[in-house]
Design a protein around this motif. Structure first.
Motif, PDB file in Angstrom:
ATOM      1  N   ASN A  60       0.953  -1.142  -0.009  1.00  0.00           N
ATOM      2  CA  ASN A  60       0.037   0.133   0.273  1.00  0.00           C
ATOM      3  C   ASN A  60       0.724   1.274  -0.108  1.00  0.00           C
ATOM      4  O   ASN A  60       2.086   1.234  -0.094  1.00  0.00           O
ATOM      5  CB  ASN A  60      -0.983  -0.133   1.421  1.00  0.00           C
ATOM      6  N   SER A  61       0.397   2.400   0.039  1.00  0.00           N
ATOM      7  CA  SER A  61       1.151   3.670  -0.185  1.00  0.00           C
ATOM      8  C   SER A  61       2.076   3.919   1.171  1.00  0.00           C
ATOM      9  O   SER A  61       2.886   4.746   0.827  1.00  0.00           O
ATOM     10  CB  SER A  61      -0.207   4.715  -0.136  1.00  0.00           C
ATOM     11  N   ALA A  62       1.761   3.289   2.117  1.00  0.00           N
ATOM     12  CA  ALA A  62       2.640   3.253   3.357  1.00  0.00           C
ATOM     13  C   ALA A  62       4.136   3.164   3.081  1.00  0.00           C
ATOM     14  O   ALA A  62       5.047   3.567   3.402  1.00  0.00           O
ATOM     15  CB  ALA A  62       2.196   2.877   4.534  1.00  0.00           C
ATOM     16  N   TYR A  63       4.205   2.080   2.161  1.00  0.00           N
ATOM     17  CA  TYR A  63       5.490   1.550   1.742  1.00  0.00           C
ATOM     18  C   TYR A  63       6.126   2.280   0.657  1.00  0.00           C
ATOM     19  O   TYR A  63       7.474   2.212   0.264  1.00  0.00           O
ATOM     20  CB  TYR A  63       5.538   0.198   1.198  1.00  0.00           C
ATOM     21  N   LEU A 112       6.188   0.498 -19.129  1.00  0.00           N
ATOM     22  CA  LEU A 112       6.502   1.839 -18.316  1.00  0.00           C
ATOM     23  C   LEU A 112       5.242   2.706 -18.026  1.00  0.00           C
ATOM     24  O   LEU A 112       5.140   3.007 -16.925  1.00  0.00           O
ATOM     25  CB  LEU A 112       7.565   2.655 -19.202  1.00  0.00           C
ATOM     26  N   ASN A 113       4.503   2.893 -18.991  1.00  0.00           N
ATOM     27  CA  ASN A 113       3.355   3.658 -18.639  1.00  0.00           C
ATOM     28  C   ASN A 113       2.435   2.996 -17.650  1.00  0.00           C
ATOM     29  O   ASN A 113       1.865   3.598 -16.735  1.00  0.00           O
ATOM     30  CB  ASN A 113       2.446   4.163 -19.988  1.00  0.00           C
ATOM     31  N   ASN A 114       2.249   1.792 -17.849  1.00  0.00           N
ATOM     32  CA  ASN A 114       1.405   0.927 -16.884  1.00  0.00           C
ATOM     33  C   ASN A 114       2.220   1.098 -15.195  1.00  0.00           C
ATOM     34  O   ASN A 114       1.551   1.368 -14.378  1.00  0.00           O
ATOM     35  CB  ASN A 114       1.619  -0.504 -17.260  1.00  0.00           C
ATOM     36  N   LEU A 115       3.555   0.928 -15.236  1.00  0.00           N
ATOM     37  CA  LEU A 115       4.302   0.928 -14.006  1.00  0.00           C
ATOM     38  C   LEU A 115       4.162   2.377 -13.354  1.00  0.00           C
ATOM     39  O   LEU A 115       4.161   2.398 -12.207  1.00  0.00           O
ATOM     40  CB  LEU A 115       5.644   0.771 -14.254  1.00  0.00           C
ATOM     41  N   LEU A 169       0.385   4.336  -5.647  1.00  0.00           N
ATOM     42  CA  LEU A 169       0.983   4.069  -4.516  1.00  0.00           C
ATOM     43  C   LEU A 169       1.828   5.181  -3.887  1.00  0.00           C
ATOM     44  O   LEU A 169       2.521   4.897  -2.765  1.00  0.00           O
ATOM     45  CB  LEU A 169       1.845   2.786  -4.490  1.00  0.00           C
ATOM     46  N   TYR A 170       1.825   6.359  -4.295  1.00  0.00           N
ATOM     47  CA  TYR A 170       2.331   7.554  -3.763  1.00  0.00           C
ATOM     48  C   TYR A 170       3.835   7.565  -3.788  1.00  0.00           C
ATOM     49  O   TYR A 170       4.494   8.289  -3.172  1.00  0.00           O
ATOM     50  CB  TYR A 170       1.798   7.762  -2.643  1.00  0.00           C
TER      51      TYR A 170
END
Length: 179
Positions: free
Chosen positions: A90-93, A115-118, A125-126
């Motif tokens: 999650n975004s905390a990581y 790359l766009n997908n990544l 995920l911030y």
């Protein structure tokens, strides 16, 4: 500085796996190899977080100061193995964590969609994804994953930018804490 290189390929003999293993040796970084780490298919059930593979994934991501993600392109996107790994996180990581992106393509116009997908998933995920990114074509990769000179220079530039961005990010976060 702990830079984690993640091999997003599920294939033990794939070009992405060979390249990331060589990068791991070259940069003496941490390494997470999804061709070896057998994660369960994400269902959202709590018991999955108790498996050793998921614990290792979370620990390595958590301890990393920065991440270099490498994936092959499968049907216009990142590998399913890498997407599955992200689903356990999650975004905390990823909050405030610099991330560099590399696609190891099969040729032609491959790589850019992965790359766009990544970029889309890591942004959700911030993660702080670098603008610079790299596609490695088959002609860039020699046997055992060793890169040709121009590709190696491109990786060096990307890693140096990741290091610089990580150093600056750490300074900014430290300054915020002292305010």
């Amino acid at each position: 500085m702990n830079i984690l290189i993640i091999n997003g390929s599920p294939r033990e003999t794939g070009r992405t796996t060979k390249v990331t293993r060589e990068l791991h040796k070259s940069y003496q970084s941490s390494f997470l190899d999804l061709s070896e780490l057998l994660l369960p298919i994400f269902t959202g059930d709590n018991y999955q977080y108790e498996t050793e593979a998921v614990k290792m994934l979370i620990e390595k991501i958590d301890k990393a100061d920065a991440i270099l993600l490498a994936t092959p392109e499968y049907h216009g996107a990142m590998s399913g193995a890498l997407k599955n790994a992200f689903d356990f996180l999650n975004s905390a990581y990823f909050a405030n964590k610099p991330v560099a992106l590399v696609a190891v393509s099969g040729g032609g116009k491959g790589g850019i969609n992965a790359l766009n997908n990544l970029r889309t998933v890591t942004r959700a995920l911030y993660a702080n994804v670098l603008s610079k990114q790299l596609v490695l074509d088959p002609t860039d990769v020699m046997e055992q994953g060793i890169l040709r000179k121009t590709a190696a220079e491109g990786i060096d530039e990307l890693v140096n930018e990741l290091i610089l961005y990580t150093q600056v990010s750490k300074q900014i976060l430290k300054a915020k804490q002292n305010v």
